[in-house]
Design an enzyme around this catalytic site. Structure first.
Site, PDB file in Angstrom:
ATOM      1  N   VAL A 104      53.691 -36.778  -1.419  1.00 39.94           N
ATOM      2  CA  VAL A 104      53.796 -35.343  -1.201  1.00 39.94           C
ATOM      3  C   VAL A 104      52.552 -34.691  -1.775  1.00 39.94           C
ATOM      4  CG1 VAL A 104      55.162 -33.259  -1.609  1.00 39.94           C
ATOM      5  CG2 VAL A 104      56.306 -35.478  -1.417  1.00 39.94           C
ATOM      6  N   CYS A 105      51.936 -33.815  -1.002  1.00 39.45           N
ATOM      7  CA  CYS A 105      50.781 -33.055  -1.464  1.00 39.45           C
ATOM      8  C   CYS A 105      49.682 -33.999  -1.949  1.00 39.45           C
ATOM      9  CB  CYS A 105      51.226 -32.069  -2.550  1.00 39.45           C
ATOM     10  SG  CYS A 105      50.075 -30.734  -2.912  1.00 39.45           S
ATOM     11  N   THR A 106      49.150 -33.774  -3.150  1.00 40.36           N
ATOM     12  CA  THR A 106      48.039 -34.595  -3.644  1.00 40.36           C
ATOM     13  C   THR A 106      48.487 -35.954  -4.163  1.00 40.36           C
ATOM     14  OG1 THR A 106      48.177 -33.468  -5.791  1.00 40.36           O
ATOM     15  CG2 THR A 106      46.589 -32.598  -4.186  1.00 40.36           C
ATOM     16  N   THR A 124      47.039 -34.393   3.307  1.00 37.65           N
ATOM     17  CA  THR A 124      47.390 -33.901   1.986  1.00 37.65           C
ATOM     18  C   THR A 124      47.304 -32.378   2.051  1.00 37.65           C
ATOM     19  OG1 THR A 124      46.937 -34.088  -0.391  1.00 37.65           O
ATOM     20  CG2 THR A 124      45.016 -33.993   1.072  1.00 37.65           C
ATOM     21  N   ALA A 157      51.740 -32.755   3.564  1.00 40.07           N
ATOM     22  CA  ALA A 157      50.870 -31.682   3.096  1.00 40.07           C
ATOM     23  C   ALA A 157      51.448 -31.046   1.829  1.00 40.07           C
ATOM     24  CB  ALA A 157      50.689 -30.656   4.208  1.00 40.07           C
TER      25      ALA A 157
END
Length: 319
Positions: A104-106, A124, A157
């Site tokens: 998730v995300c970074t 990301t 993202a």
């Protein structure tokens, strides 16, 4: 039905919503289908971790004691951008063993640092795509989608995109009805398809400084089927068409026509995904006028006509 283990990794500087968003989704699925998922959290030493917002999370166990899961969740946060080498080593060893490896995300940065994204397509948070691409040139970074699945690895993202991806996994495991019920409880869309852009037109465009232009933006969003020609919008803003077009682009970073096209496309996509409305009705309410005009817009922007888009992203059963 075999129980699936979900293991969420915790570390100092983790983004709390990256963890709690997907965990709440899987927990909701387990309520509806008891025994479907077993949710665990683990940190390197089993010690509590402090999140980016200052909250403290208490893990269930240490990573060394955790069994290989069916779904391994790697969240983002400041701690994922310069990850502890021990965490990277653990993910490098155990990530390939997971049935599905999810970031998730970074959190994608941890997977990339472990070499697990080399030769793969990934995404990301939009603000870190350039950095991830620069630091890991062997990874094919796509900055647009909400999430990307490449084999058993899925990257998503920023922040709430983890919820979208978790819902997609639950729909795959337990069916649309279960995923839809969870989405309704959480008051979110059932899913944004993976190829949905991270930004809607309203988010991608800047908010205009002047109230007449902000009013025009709201009007476009609320009434995509109205007359949204430059002349009509300029009259609403009480400006000449030429002055309006120049001012709108200067303040939003997008031409009026481009903004209208994006809003109409997003509106039509939502109706195709979430309703049983006919193509002709959707083309009218979305401002295209005719099914053929909407078909051309979809093929140009998405490479697929509306009927095929609906077939791919909305199951035949009506919720």
């Amino acid at each position: 039905m075999a129980q699936r283990t979900v293991l969420a990794i915790l570390f100092e500087g983790v983004q709390s919503l990256d963890v709690t968003g997907p965990v709440e989704v899987f927990a909701g699925a387990d309520v509806l289908s008891p025994g479907a998922y077993r949710i665990r959290t683990a940190s390197l030493d089993g010690a509590p971790v402090r999140t980016t917002s200052g909250l403290t999370l208490l893990p269930d166990e240490s990573l060394t004691a955790a069994p290989d899961p069916d779904i391994l969740l790697v969240p983002g946060g400041t701690g994922s951008l310069r990850p502890d080498p021990r965490l990277v080593d653990w993910v490098r060893e155990h990530g390939p063993r997971a049935g599905r490896l999810v970031s998730v995300c970074t959190g994608a940065a941890v997977l990339a640092e472990a070499g697990l994204l080399d030769g793969r397509r990934a995404t990301t948070h939009w603000a870190y795509c350039d950095r991830l691409a620069r630091d890991h040139p062997a990874v094919e970074i796509d900055p647009d989608p909400v999430y990307v699945r490449d084999g058993h690895i899925a990257t998503s993202a920023g922040v709430t995109a983890g919820i979208d991806l978790a819902l997609a996994l639950i729909e795959e495991d337990l069916g649309r009805d279960t995923a839809l019920t969870i989405a309704r409880h959480l008051v979110v869309f059932l899913r944004r398809p993976g190829n949905q852009a991270q930004f809607s037109a309203q988010l991608e465009a800047q908010t205009a400084h002047r109230e007449p232009l902000r009013d025009v933006q709201r009007f476009i969003t609320e009434r995509p089927g109205a007359d949204l020609s430059v002349e009509a919008l300029a009259a609403r803003a009480r400006l000449s068409p030429r002055h309006f077009a120049r001012a709108f682009r200067a303040e939003t970073g997008m031409t009026p026509g481009r903004y209208v096209d994006r809003v109409r496309l997003e509106h039509a996509r939502r109706l195709l995904e979430d309703t049983a409305d006919g193509i002709e009705e959707i083309s009218r309410t979305s401002g295209y006028g005719t099914p053929e005009a909407m078909r051309r817009a979809f093929v140009k922007a998405l490479g697929t006509p509306p009927a095929e888009y609906r077939r791919r992203f909305r199951p035949a059963t009506t919720p």
